[in-house]
Design an enzyme around this catalytic site. Sequence first.
Site, PDB file in Angstrom:
ATOM      1  N   ALA A  20       0.818  -1.212   0.000  1.00 32.69           N
ATOM      2  CA  ALA A  20       0.000   0.000   0.000  1.00 32.69           C
ATOM      3  C   ALA A  20       0.855   1.268   0.000  1.00 32.69           C
ATOM      4  O   ALA A  20       0.438   2.299  -0.521  1.00 32.69           O
ATOM      5  CB  ALA A  20      -0.960   0.005   1.185  1.00 32.69           C
ATOM      6  N   THR A  21       2.052   1.204   0.569  1.00 33.44           N
ATOM      7  CA  THR A  21       2.929   2.376   0.529  1.00 33.44           C
ATOM      8  C   THR A  21       3.220   2.753  -0.919  1.00 33.44           C
ATOM      9  O   THR A  21       3.077   3.920  -1.319  1.00 33.44           O
ATOM     10  CB  THR A  21       4.254   2.097   1.274  1.00 33.44           C
ATOM     11  OG1 THR A  21       3.956   1.796   2.640  1.00 33.44           O
ATOM     12  CG2 THR A  21       5.195   3.287   1.202  1.00 33.44           C
ATOM     13  N   ASN A  29      -6.051   3.412  10.419  1.00 35.98           N
ATOM     14  CA  ASN A  29      -5.235   2.346  10.997  1.00 35.98           C
ATOM     15  C   ASN A  29      -4.981   2.513  12.485  1.00 35.98           C
ATOM     16  O   ASN A  29      -4.745   1.537  13.178  1.00 35.98           O
ATOM     17  CB  ASN A  29      -3.892   2.231  10.246  1.00 35.98           C
ATOM     18  CG  ASN A  29      -3.163   3.546  10.154  1.00 35.98           C
ATOM     19  OD1 ASN A  29      -3.716   4.547   9.704  1.00 35.98           O
ATOM     20  ND2 ASN A  29      -1.922   3.566  10.598  1.00 35.98           N
ATOM     21  N   GLN A  74      -6.500  -0.959   5.350  1.00 37.17           N
ATOM     22  CA  GLN A  74      -7.084  -1.518   6.578  1.00 37.17           C
ATOM     23  C   GLN A  74      -8.522  -1.981   6.371  1.00 37.17           C
ATOM     24  O   GLN A  74      -9.177  -2.395   7.330  1.00 37.17           O
ATOM     25  CB  GLN A  74      -7.070  -0.465   7.691  1.00 37.17           C
ATOM     26  CG  GLN A  74      -5.697  -0.073   8.186  1.00 37.17           C
ATOM     27  CD  GLN A  74      -5.076  -1.110   9.117  1.00 37.17           C
ATOM     28  OE1 GLN A  74      -5.774  -1.950   9.695  1.00 37.17           O
ATOM     29  NE2 GLN A  74      -3.770  -1.063   9.264  1.00 37.17           N
ATOM     30  N   ALA A 122      -1.529  -6.741   0.971  1.00 32.92           N
ATOM     31  CA  ALA A 122      -1.870  -8.124   1.304  1.00 32.92           C
ATOM     32  C   ALA A 122      -1.691  -8.412   2.794  1.00 32.92           C
ATOM     33  O   ALA A 122      -2.483  -9.140   3.396  1.00 32.92           O
ATOM     34  CB  ALA A 122      -1.020  -9.087   0.476  1.00 32.92           C
ATOM     35  N   HIS A 123      -0.654  -7.827   3.401  1.00 33.28           N
ATOM     36  CA  HIS A 123      -0.283  -8.322   4.736  1.00 33.28           C
ATOM     37  C   HIS A 123      -1.153  -7.831   5.880  1.00 33.28           C
ATOM     38  O   HIS A 123      -0.997  -8.265   7.014  1.00 33.28           O
ATOM     39  CB  HIS A 123       1.206  -8.040   5.016  1.00 33.28           C
ATOM     40  CG  HIS A 123       1.545  -6.633   5.393  1.00 33.28           C
ATOM     41  ND1 HIS A 123       1.636  -6.224   6.698  1.00 33.28           N
ATOM     42  CD2 HIS A 123       1.838  -5.542   4.636  1.00 33.28           C
ATOM     43  CE1 HIS A 123       1.988  -4.943   6.737  1.00 33.28           C
ATOM     44  NE2 HIS A 123       2.105  -4.501   5.497  1.00 33.28           N
ATOM     45  N   THR A 178       9.633  -7.414 -12.732  1.00 33.01           N
ATOM     46  CA  THR A 178       9.164  -8.797 -12.820  1.00 33.01           C
ATOM     47  C   THR A 178       8.116  -9.054 -11.746  1.00 33.01           C
ATOM     48  O   THR A 178       8.338  -8.731 -10.578  1.00 33.01           O
ATOM     49  CB  THR A 178      10.351  -9.767 -12.619  1.00 33.01           C
ATOM     50  OG1 THR A 178      11.336  -9.470 -13.607  1.00 33.01           O
ATOM     51  CG2 THR A 178       9.897 -11.215 -12.735  1.00 33.01           C
ATOM     52  N   CYS A 211       4.570   2.415  11.974  1.00 37.10           N
ATOM     53  CA  CYS A 211       5.431   3.245  11.139  1.00 37.10           C
ATOM     54  C   CYS A 211       5.951   4.436  11.916  1.00 37.10           C
ATOM     55  O   CYS A 211       7.017   4.962  11.637  1.00 37.10           O
ATOM     56  CB  CYS A 211       4.651   3.727   9.933  1.00 37.10           C
ATOM     57  SG  CYS A 211       3.545   2.476   9.335  1.00 37.10           S
TER      58      CYS A 211
HETATM   59  C1  LIG Z   1      -0.165  -0.752   6.526  1.00 41.46           C
HETATM   60  C2  LIG Z   1      -0.735   0.424   5.852  1.00 41.46           C
HETATM   61  C3  LIG Z   1      -0.099   1.008   4.759  1.00 41.46           C
HETATM   62  C4  LIG Z   1       1.220   0.511   4.236  1.00 41.46           C
HETATM   63  O1  LIG Z   1       1.056  -0.718   3.589  1.00 41.46           O
HETATM   64  P1  LIG Z   1       2.339  -1.588   3.187  1.00 41.46           P
HETATM   65  O2  LIG Z   1       1.761  -2.677   2.352  1.00 41.46           O
HETATM   66  O3  LIG Z   1       2.901  -2.081   4.479  1.00 41.46           O
HETATM   67  O4  LIG Z   1       3.264  -0.711   2.445  1.00 41.46           O
HETATM   68  C5  LIG Z   1      -0.700   2.087   4.156  1.00 41.46           C
HETATM   69  N1  LIG Z   1      -1.867   2.572   4.610  1.00 41.46           N
HETATM   70  C6  LIG Z   1      -2.492   2.041   5.662  1.00 41.46           C
HETATM   71  C7  LIG Z   1      -3.792   2.622   6.096  1.00 41.46           C
HETATM   72  C8  LIG Z   1      -1.952   0.963   6.332  1.00 41.46           C
HETATM   73  O5  LIG Z   1      -2.576   0.466   7.389  1.00 41.46           O
END
Ligand SMILES: *Cc1c(COP(=O)(O)O)cnc(C)c1O
Length: 376
Positions: free
Chosen positions: A74-75, A153, A181, A202-203, A241, A325
Amino acid sequence: MTERYFDYAATTPIDDAVIQDMLAHMGRESTFGNPASASHSFGQGARRAVEKARRQVAELVGTSADNLVWTSGATESNNLALKGLAAAAQGRRHIVTSSLEHKAVLDTARQLERDGFEVTWLQPDAEGLIQPEAVAAALRDDTLVVSLMRVNNELGTLTDIAAIGERVRQRGALFHVDAAQATGKVAIDLAGLAVDLMSFSAHKSYGPKGIGALYVGERARPLMQAQIHGGGHEQGLRSGTLATHQIVGMGSAFALAGELMGEENQRIAGLGAQLREGLLSLPGVRLNGCARQRVPHTLNLCIDHPFFNVQGLGRSLAFSSTSACNSASRAPSHVLLALGLDATQAYSSIRLSLGRYTTLADVEAAIEAVRQCLPQ
Ligand SMILES: *Cc1c(COP(=O)(O)O)cnc(C)c1O
């Protein structure tokens, strides 16, 4: 005593079923080929797996697969959304976002500010919500994009992206939503929303780290410029890739989220309510953020007691005192400060987040652990 995990908002373990799906794309005996190698079966098999995963992600969020671009998380999705639009912007030099956003949006918007864009930083209302009217009032003729998150978050509060999207579209700007989230916690139907870009990870939803996606709707598509060049993968928007096993993991995790969502969220709502009531009945404990417009998975509590022992609590519970973060910097949470808490209150606030593997025993232990850390 081992720590009990209450930090699902920071990350989740990969579901066992997802790990099995990922393993089928890693070793010698697996579909390990480069998805871009169209000339042989190793590559073709990998391509099929990648496209199946794309459909699985698309299905969870109510869009078609060709609107999704794979990223590293997501970053990166947030960076691509905002910088990708900014790079191609003609005349529109204004961006609207809020002080409640994730650092991946805040820091990107700050960079664009240095690059000459003008940013309006919306402040939340007293409950920590960004109201549609506040967004509407900030829009200008030269607004390029509005960027807000679906589920916060740190607080677990929800943003009314349906109402905001309508207002943004009326003014001819684009709307980006960080939904990292949100997947698996709330239903998302992109086909029915006035949202042009949406970030996924995904995580946070029982998939692997290091993989995410960006939804790019048809209004945004011609206005985007790639930020990573090198081969023109992903419709020219993001080269590199494709990480087949990671992508398969994300698809599998999102498919599972869709299957489990109804039942899982009911269970977590029950546990979350129990945790919330148990903790709010303790002296000096207050909920940060709106009590109604929220998901039950994430609770942020201010423990307003001069002798509250946060370090002690950390011995039995794995939780977060601010977003993971921010933890690196040990600065008080920018979200809690935006909510009107002072630094001391922000430092004595904790975020407990629940998930797929949280049990009633965990919840009872958490309430007891907080009770023990208050002066007796
Ligand atoms: C965790 C998070 C991100 C960052 O996602 P990553 O996949 O770890 O880079 C961005 N935005 C929100 C709201 C998040 O909770």
